[in-house]
Design an enzyme around this catalytic site. Sequence first.
Site: not given
Ligand code: TIU
Length: 220
Positions: A24, A72, A129, A132, A157-158, A162, A202
């Site tokens: 993303d 996304e 996609k 997430k 990210v993030t 995702c 873990q």
């Molecule tokens: N790609 C992804 O992480 N989508 C999000 O919506 N991330 C947020 O941190 N909001």
Amino acid sequence: MALARAAPYEFEFEPARCALVIIDMQRDFVEPGGFGAALGNDVSLLQRTIAPIRTVLEAARQRDLLVIHTREGHRADLADLPPAKHRRGRLDLKIGDPGPMGRLLVRGERGHDIIDTLAPLPGEPVIDKPGKGAFHATDLAAILSSRDIGQLVVCGVTTEVCVSTTVREANDRGYDCLVLDDCVGSYFPEFHAAALAMISAQGGIFGWVGSSQAFIEALG
Ligand code: TIU
């Protein structure tokens, strides 16, 4: 076999069975005026990931690793947007609304596409996609299976949204994941740190965490 320094212990991988997955890196999350900003976030916090991802991407291309990009987003008619996701946040600017980079998080819009620095090359699969996780409602598993991929090196990210969702999905499907700590980023530094700690705790409950430099050294 190659060995990359990582936590909780070295990540052993076979380059031919390993894919680089870049999650993303879209204008909508990384640049002002997109969906990330509409959620109330400071998008500049993600920009430190761009240069290290570019370096890893070049190394992976040189070594002929499979490179997969994800985005996304939703259909222009929003038919694949769950009403719960649409409503969430009580936002002024919602998914599908017009912004300076086009309709937020809608496929085909400028904001939805990957930033120029990390643009996919022809032949590199791009996974669109609606959620997430990169496995949910996509053909990612089919693509990995057809290439006999067993290990994923994850950037993007993030970290806690995702990236973590995808790593957890991958873990349950039997993939080993190495997350590159300098190549993932969050709008919340404390969530970034906690999300990475959760992956390697873990005994590597979800996978491994290491640096891009350690991975590139291991690639040779
Ligand atoms: N790609 C992804 O992480 N989508 C999000 O919506 N991330 C947020 O941190 N909001």
